[in-house]
Design a protein around this motif. Structure first.
Motif, PDB file in Angstrom:
ATOM      1  N   UNK A 176       0.420   2.453   3.194  1.00 47.57           N
ATOM      2  CA  UNK A 176       1.352   1.394   3.559  1.00 47.57           C
ATOM      3  C   UNK A 176       0.950   0.801   4.903  1.00 47.57           C
ATOM      4  N   UNK A 177       1.202  -0.500   5.076  1.00 46.15           N
ATOM      5  CA  UNK A 177       0.916  -1.145   6.358  1.00 46.15           C
ATOM      6  C   UNK A 177       1.936  -0.749   7.420  1.00 46.15           C
ATOM      7  N   UNK A 178       3.139  -0.386   6.987  1.00 50.44           N
ATOM      8  CA  UNK A 178       4.203   0.026   7.899  1.00 50.44           C
ATOM      9  C   UNK A 178       4.652   1.439   7.526  1.00 50.44           C
ATOM     10  N   UNK A 179       5.082   2.244   8.509  1.00 52.43           N
ATOM     11  CA  UNK A 179       5.613   3.576   8.180  1.00 52.43           C
ATOM     12  C   UNK A 179       6.843   3.461   7.271  1.00 52.43           C
ATOM     13  N   UNK A 180       6.912   4.317   6.279  1.00 52.65           N
ATOM     14  CA  UNK A 180       8.032   4.338   5.337  1.00 52.65           C
ATOM     15  C   UNK A 180       8.797   5.640   5.537  1.00 52.65           C
ATOM     16  N   UNK A 181      10.123   5.548   5.725  1.00 53.29           N
ATOM     17  CA  UNK A 181      10.902   6.773   5.883  1.00 53.29           C
ATOM     18  C   UNK A 181      10.872   7.576   4.587  1.00 53.29           C
ATOM     19  N   UNK A 182      11.046   8.888   4.714  1.00 51.96           N
ATOM     20  CA  UNK A 182      10.806   9.778   3.579  1.00 51.96           C
ATOM     21  C   UNK A 182      11.693   9.468   2.374  1.00 51.96           C
ATOM     22  N   UNK A 183      12.935   9.021   2.632  1.00 47.35           N
ATOM     23  CA  UNK A 183      13.835   8.746   1.509  1.00 47.35           C
ATOM     24  C   UNK A 183      13.355   7.584   0.648  1.00 47.35           C
ATOM     25  N   UNK A 184      12.547   6.697   1.227  1.00 47.45           N
ATOM     26  CA  UNK A 184      12.073   5.516   0.499  1.00 47.45           C
ATOM     27  C   UNK A 184      10.613   5.618   0.071  1.00 47.45           C
ATOM     28  N   UNK A 185      10.018   6.781   0.192  1.00 44.55           N
ATOM     29  CA  UNK A 185       8.652   6.945  -0.287  1.00 44.55           C
ATOM     30  C   UNK A 185       8.610   6.776  -1.806  1.00 44.55           C
ATOM     31  N   UNK A 186       7.606   6.098  -2.336  1.00 44.17           N
ATOM     32  CA  UNK A 186       7.522   5.885  -3.792  1.00 44.17           C
ATOM     33  C   UNK A 186       7.006   7.125  -4.517  1.00 44.17           C
ATOM     34  N   UNK A 187       7.782   8.197  -4.453  1.00 43.71           N
ATOM     35  CA  UNK A 187       7.409   9.466  -5.087  1.00 43.71           C
ATOM     36  C   UNK A 187       8.624  10.014  -5.834  1.00 43.71           C
TER      37      UNK A 187
END
Length: 289
Positions: free
Chosen positions: A221-232
């Motif tokens: 990702x170009x920007x940090x993504x918080x863990x709750x919104x990770x695409x996993x």
């Protein structure tokens, strides 16, 4: 329960009145439970001052409290006057946060409060009867102006200790309940045996950096993504735990970030500092060839 099971009630939410960011949220949950065939007693549970913002029509409102006082049921009576009084959580102690003193509550105060509940025919649950231990990442945190992590122990100064031992509160409540019970109370179980375990030294371990090649493909990702919104996890993100963020840099400088709750910063596998609520800036040393 109506089908022979042990579930007699379902709580729609817990203390949502303390937040109340979405007016449609509670009615949505209520309807969702009904659509899925939940026919048992539905209820909400909020602090005595947040009943109006946490309650939803069609369910029994209950409150959480530390002690009775003159205005305890003011908000509750505004949403329901013809229903039984239920204290969903009577707090016999409190949880501890890192850096705070251990919370305790006098056993006589607990005995007096429960006596009042019985006197006025108020239904109640003791919270906690046994607090136990916060294993793994389940300790959580609070935020009242600042972030404070909950300690691993959830002893709570509860009726039973973290190890399951009886307390003065237990003995006083046992005596009180016996005084109002039509039949004798069950015999008190024997205390579980205790043991002292020797220290354990791991003979083998795998450093984080060596383990990365065995893990799933990283999220880019170009920007940090918080863990709750990770695409996993089928779009569910990650509820708690640790996340490793990596970025290639070509020079030193300053790193500024607002980390919740804490971030360890590594440069070439060497930790160079920590970011948290009180420390949002970190000096990055010049890189060596």
């Amino acid at each position: 329960y109506r089908q022979g099971g042990p579930v007699i009630a379902v709580q729609v939410e817990n203390e949502y009145g303390s937040f109340n960011k979405d007016k449609t949220y509670m009615p949505y949950l209520h309807k969702a439970l009904l659509r899925r065939g939940i026919v048992e007693l539905l209820l909400t549970s909020d602090g005595e001052k947040h009943v109006l913002s946490g309650h939803t029509k069609g369910v029994l409102a209950a409150i959480n409290l530390q002690k009775l006082h003159q205005d305890t049921f003011n908000q509750l009576h505004k949403v329901q006057r013809d229903k039984p009084l239920l204290i969903m959580e009577y707090w016999v102690g409190w949880f501890d946060r890192w850096g705070d003193k251990h919370h305790v509550k006098d056993a006589k105060e607990v005995e007096h409060a429960v006596s009042e509940f019985i006197k006025y025919e108020i239904s109640f649950n003791v919270y906690m009867f046994h607090g136990g231990t916060n294993f793994g990442f389940m300790n959580g945190a609070t935020y009242f102006g600042k972030h404070s992590g909950i300690v691993t122990s959830y002893d709570y100064d509860a009726v039973l200790t973290e190890a399951g031992d009886y307390t003065e509160k237990y003995l006083k409540l046992q005596k009180l309940f016996q005084s109002v019970s039509a039949t004798p109370l069950p015999r008190v179980p024997k205390l579980p045996p205790k043991a002292v375990y020797p220290p354990v030294r791991p003979s083998l371990y795998l450093p984080l950096w060596d383990a990365l090649s065995y893990l799933n493909e990283p999220v880019r990702s170009r920007q940090p993504v918080n863990m709750e919104n990770l695409p996993i996890n089928n779009g569910s993100g990650q509820s708690y735990g640790l996340v490793l963020y990596e970025k290639s840099i070509c020079s030193g400088g300053r790193l500024r970030a607002h980390a919740h709750d804490m971030a360890q910063v590594f440069l070439d596998e060497t930790m160079i500092g920590i970011l948290n609520e009180n420390n949002k800036d970190l000096h990055i040393p010049e890189l060596r060839e």
